[in-house]
Motif scaffolding. Structure first.
Motif, PDB file in Angstrom:
ATOM      1  N   UNK A 199     110.726 -18.172  78.597  1.00  0.00           N
ATOM      2  CA  UNK A 199     110.947 -17.216  77.511  1.00  0.00           C
ATOM      3  C   UNK A 199     110.891 -15.784  78.045  1.00  0.00           C
ATOM      4  N   UNK A 200     109.937 -15.536  78.913  1.00  0.00           N
ATOM      5  CA  UNK A 200     109.777 -14.196  79.478  1.00  0.00           C
ATOM      6  C   UNK A 200     110.989 -13.829  80.336  1.00  0.00           C
ATOM      7  N   UNK A 201     111.461 -14.800  81.106  1.00  0.00           N
ATOM      8  CA  UNK A 201     112.587 -14.543  81.997  1.00  0.00           C
ATOM      9  C   UNK A 201     113.890 -14.335  81.232  1.00  0.00           C
ATOM     10  N   UNK A 202     114.032 -15.061  80.128  1.00  0.00           N
ATOM     11  CA  UNK A 202     115.281 -14.979  79.383  1.00  0.00           C
ATOM     12  C   UNK A 202     115.310 -13.820  78.395  1.00  0.00           C
ATOM     13  N   UNK A 203     114.152 -13.211  78.166  1.00  0.00           N
ATOM     14  CA  UNK A 203     114.106 -12.120  77.191  1.00  0.00           C
ATOM     15  C   UNK A 203     114.953 -10.946  77.670  1.00  0.00           C
ATOM     16  N   UNK A 204     115.617 -10.326  76.738  1.00  0.00           N
ATOM     17  CA  UNK A 204     116.460  -9.184  77.062  1.00  0.00           C
ATOM     18  C   UNK A 204     115.574  -8.009  77.504  1.00  0.00           C
ATOM     19  N   UNK A 205     115.952  -7.376  78.591  1.00  0.00           N
ATOM     20  CA  UNK A 205     115.212  -6.201  79.053  1.00  0.00           C
ATOM     21  C   UNK A 205     115.629  -4.995  78.223  1.00  0.00           C
ATOM     22  N   UNK A 206     114.664  -4.335  77.648  1.00  0.00           N
ATOM     23  CA  UNK A 206     114.950  -3.100  76.924  1.00  0.00           C
ATOM     24  C   UNK A 206     114.067  -2.022  77.530  1.00  0.00           C
ATOM     25  N   UNK A 207     114.687  -1.129  78.254  1.00  0.00           N
ATOM     26  CA  UNK A 207     113.898  -0.104  78.921  1.00  0.00           C
ATOM     27  C   UNK A 207     114.615   1.232  78.894  1.00  0.00           C
ATOM     28  N   UNK A 208     113.851   2.285  78.728  1.00  0.00           N
ATOM     29  CA  UNK A 208     114.408   3.615  78.902  1.00  0.00           C
ATOM     30  C   UNK A 208     114.256   3.925  80.386  1.00  0.00           C
ATOM     31  N   UNK A 213     116.122   9.393  80.999  1.00  0.00           N
ATOM     32  CA  UNK A 213     115.303   9.786  79.852  1.00  0.00           C
ATOM     33  C   UNK A 213     115.493  11.264  79.520  1.00  0.00           C
ATOM     34  N   UNK A 214     115.320  11.599  78.242  1.00  0.00           N
ATOM     35  CA  UNK A 214     115.375  13.004  77.831  1.00  0.00           C
ATOM     36  C   UNK A 214     114.109  13.724  78.251  1.00  0.00           C
ATOM     37  N   UNK A 311      96.278   1.919  93.657  1.00  0.00           N
ATOM     38  CA  UNK A 311      94.917   1.569  94.058  1.00  0.00           C
ATOM     39  C   UNK A 311      94.119   1.149  92.837  1.00  0.00           C
ATOM     40  N   UNK A 312      92.994   1.788  92.597  1.00  0.00           N
ATOM     41  CA  UNK A 312      92.171   1.490  91.421  1.00  0.00           C
ATOM     42  C   UNK A 312      92.665   2.278  90.200  1.00  0.00           C
ATOM     43  N   UNK A 313      93.655   3.129  90.411  1.00  0.00           N
ATOM     44  CA  UNK A 313      94.157   3.980  89.332  1.00  0.00           C
ATOM     45  C   UNK A 313      95.495   3.501  88.808  1.00  0.00           C
ATOM     46  N   UNK A 314      95.916   4.126  87.717  1.00  0.00           N
ATOM     47  CA  UNK A 314      97.229   3.825  87.164  1.00  0.00           C
ATOM     48  C   UNK A 314      97.982   5.131  86.939  1.00  0.00           C
ATOM     49  N   UNK A 315      99.212   5.173  87.422  1.00  0.00           N
ATOM     50  CA  UNK A 315     100.088   6.288  87.083  1.00  0.00           C
ATOM     51  C   UNK A 315     100.920   5.849  85.895  1.00  0.00           C
ATOM     52  N   UNK A 316     100.745   6.542  84.801  1.00  0.00           N
ATOM     53  CA  UNK A 316     101.506   6.203  83.605  1.00  0.00           C
ATOM     54  C   UNK A 316     102.697   7.132  83.508  1.00  0.00           C
ATOM     55  N   UNK A 317     103.831   6.534  83.176  1.00  0.00           N
ATOM     56  CA  UNK A 317     105.040   7.312  82.997  1.00  0.00           C
ATOM     57  C   UNK A 317     105.666   6.896  81.677  1.00  0.00           C
ATOM     58  N   UNK A 318     105.773   7.831  80.774  1.00  0.00           N
ATOM     59  CA  UNK A 318     106.419   7.525  79.497  1.00  0.00           C
ATOM     60  C   UNK A 318     107.798   8.164  79.500  1.00  0.00           C
ATOM     61  N   UNK A 319     108.823   7.323  79.368  1.00  0.00           N
ATOM     62  CA  UNK A 319     110.201   7.808  79.366  1.00  0.00           C
ATOM     63  C   UNK A 319     110.740   7.738  77.949  1.00  0.00           C
ATOM     64  N   UNK A 320     111.050   8.903  77.419  1.00  0.00           N
ATOM     65  CA  UNK A 320     111.516   9.006  76.036  1.00  0.00           C
ATOM     66  C   UNK A 320     113.025   9.186  75.995  1.00  0.00           C
ATOM     67  N   UNK A 321     113.685   8.315  75.248  1.00  0.00           N
ATOM     68  CA  UNK A 321     115.142   8.390  75.131  1.00  0.00           C
ATOM     69  C   UNK A 321     115.570   9.232  73.936  1.00  0.00           C
ATOM     70  N   UNK A 322     116.886   9.388  73.742  1.00  0.00           N
ATOM     71  CA  UNK A 322     117.388  10.141  72.586  1.00  0.00           C
ATOM     72  C   UNK A 322     117.222   9.303  71.330  1.00  0.00           C
TER      73      UNK A 322
END
Ligand SMILES: [Zn+2]
Length: 380
Positions: A199-208, A213-214, A311-322
């Motif tokens: 199910x995970x593999x067949x799911x449609x990828x929806x990504x900005x 990204x704007x 490493x022990x941290x996370x870099x978060x990136x939020x990509x906002x579309x139109x």
């Protein structure tokens, strides 16, 4: 001092038959590739205790998981890594030797238990031991495949289901009791992993795409991706991120946030619906937001939040579309407004929310309210 925690064994099934039937050289390469893919991805909150031939034994302190589904997702992710690696190897080989043709017969099974253990130093390396550690190892010998024909699975003992508050999610699993000499009946549940992976593999990828990204908001958090993901599922933290007064869930599947579920976040009376359109713990998720505000009726904003392990941290990136609108005229107006300040306003709001969330997480981490602190204390 004895500790409480989750005990997990990931075991490659079919290993022995594979080694005896296949050409040794390729058989070993194949197993080593699968094994290392698993080992590289056995990450916090899981701590590797011991490598046991074809198995990896790991554990996690009792308070490592806040939201029950994080535990499930941790295990499912490990299976995805295994299955993807296996499939890729099978697809890419032109070799016709027995080992290479037997790649698809290998499977991965997990046994999970919750209980007590002691940390002991054996020959300079830290290991854990105790009756529950013995029990989880015994679980690998079972009649599951024989009785249910499920080949790739995670077997959760009742103790682990209860500790992780997975009772509601376990309703989608297969109850199974196994009897062991000296131990008696061990009750538990079988989580069939193949359908989940499909199910995970067949799911449609929806990504900005960040490059398209704007707006992009980035922030570093001092906790690993799985922990941050765990936090961001909690209404308490979502309210900080969204500057909302209340957060509800809708469309859960057996109590679990999945693709299609909604976060309802209230700003007083105004409601923002955040629909999960893609869900890849703990890498990224995509949300499609709509609001009950009159003027914005029919408008949708989409963004993807990427969690990059550092490493022990996370870099978060939020990509906002139109933003999009169902009405063509409104769409044109919206495009104009978006370019002339509205987009910037959204960006500012998100930046502020992310900054507030970070401040709160740093604070809670220092106060020992987040699992990472459990790990740090526990090492002392
Ligand atoms: Zn071969």
């Amino acid at each position: 001092m004895p500790q409480q925690g989750y005990l997990l064994i990931a075991d490659i099934a079919g290993y022995t038959a594979f080694l005896t039937r296949g050409e040794l050289e390729h058989a070993q390469d194949i197993l080593s590739t699968l094994f290392h893919a698993l080992l590289d991805n056995t990450r916090y909150p899981l701590i590797v205790s011991k490598l046991e031939g074809d198995a990896i034994f790991s554990y996690a302190p009792g308070k490592s998981f806040v939201n029950p589904q994080i535990l499930l997702e941790t295990i499912e992710n490990l299976y995805y890594v295994f299955a993807d690696t296996q499939e890729k190897m099978h697809r890419n080989t032109t070799c016709t030797c027995t080992a290479c043709s037997l790649i698809p017969t290998l499977d991965l099974k997990f046994a999970m238990h919750y209980g007590e253990f002691l940390e002991v130093n054996i020959g300079g390396s830290q290991e854990i031991s105790g009756a529950d550690v013995i029990l989880v190892h015994r679980l690998l010998k079972n009649t599951i495949t024989e009785k249910t024909n499920v080949k790739a699975y995670a077997y959760f003992t009742k103790a682990s289901i209860e500790a992780a508050q997975l009772t509601e999610m376990a309703a989608g699993m297969l109850p199974h009791t196994e009897n062991y000499e000296h131990l008696g009946d061990v009750e538990g549940y079988i989580h069939d992993l193949k359908p989940v992976w499909k199910a995970q593999r067949e799911a449609r990828r929806v990504r900005v795409d960040p490059e398209k990204a704007d707006f992009i908001v980035t922030r570093d958090f001092p906790i690993p991706p799985a922990t941050l993901w765990d936090c961001m599922l909690k209404p308490e933290y979502r309210n900080i991120f969204n500057s909302s007064t209340k957060t509800d869930y809708a469309g859960l599947k057996l109590g679990r946030v999945v693709r299609g579920s909604e976060f309802h976040c209230y700003h007083g009376k105004r409601l923002t619906r955040q629909t999960v359109v893609d869900w890849h713990p703990f890498d990224y998720y995509t949300s499609e937001d709509s609001t009950s505000m009159m003027l914005m009726n029919g408008m949708k904003t989409v963004y993807t939040i990427y969690f990059v392990s550092n490493g022990e941290n996370t870099s978060v990136q939020l990509a906002l579309g139109s933003p999009t609108h169902t009405n063509l005229f409104m769409q044109k107006l919206l495009n104009l407004m978006w370019k002339n300040g509205m987009g910037q306003m959204f960006y500012q709001e998100i930046s502020k929310g992310m900054q507030n969330l970070k401040a709160r997480i740093v604070e809670d981490l220092a106060a020992g309210k987040i699992a990472q602190a459990v790990l740090i204390n526990h090492v002392e």
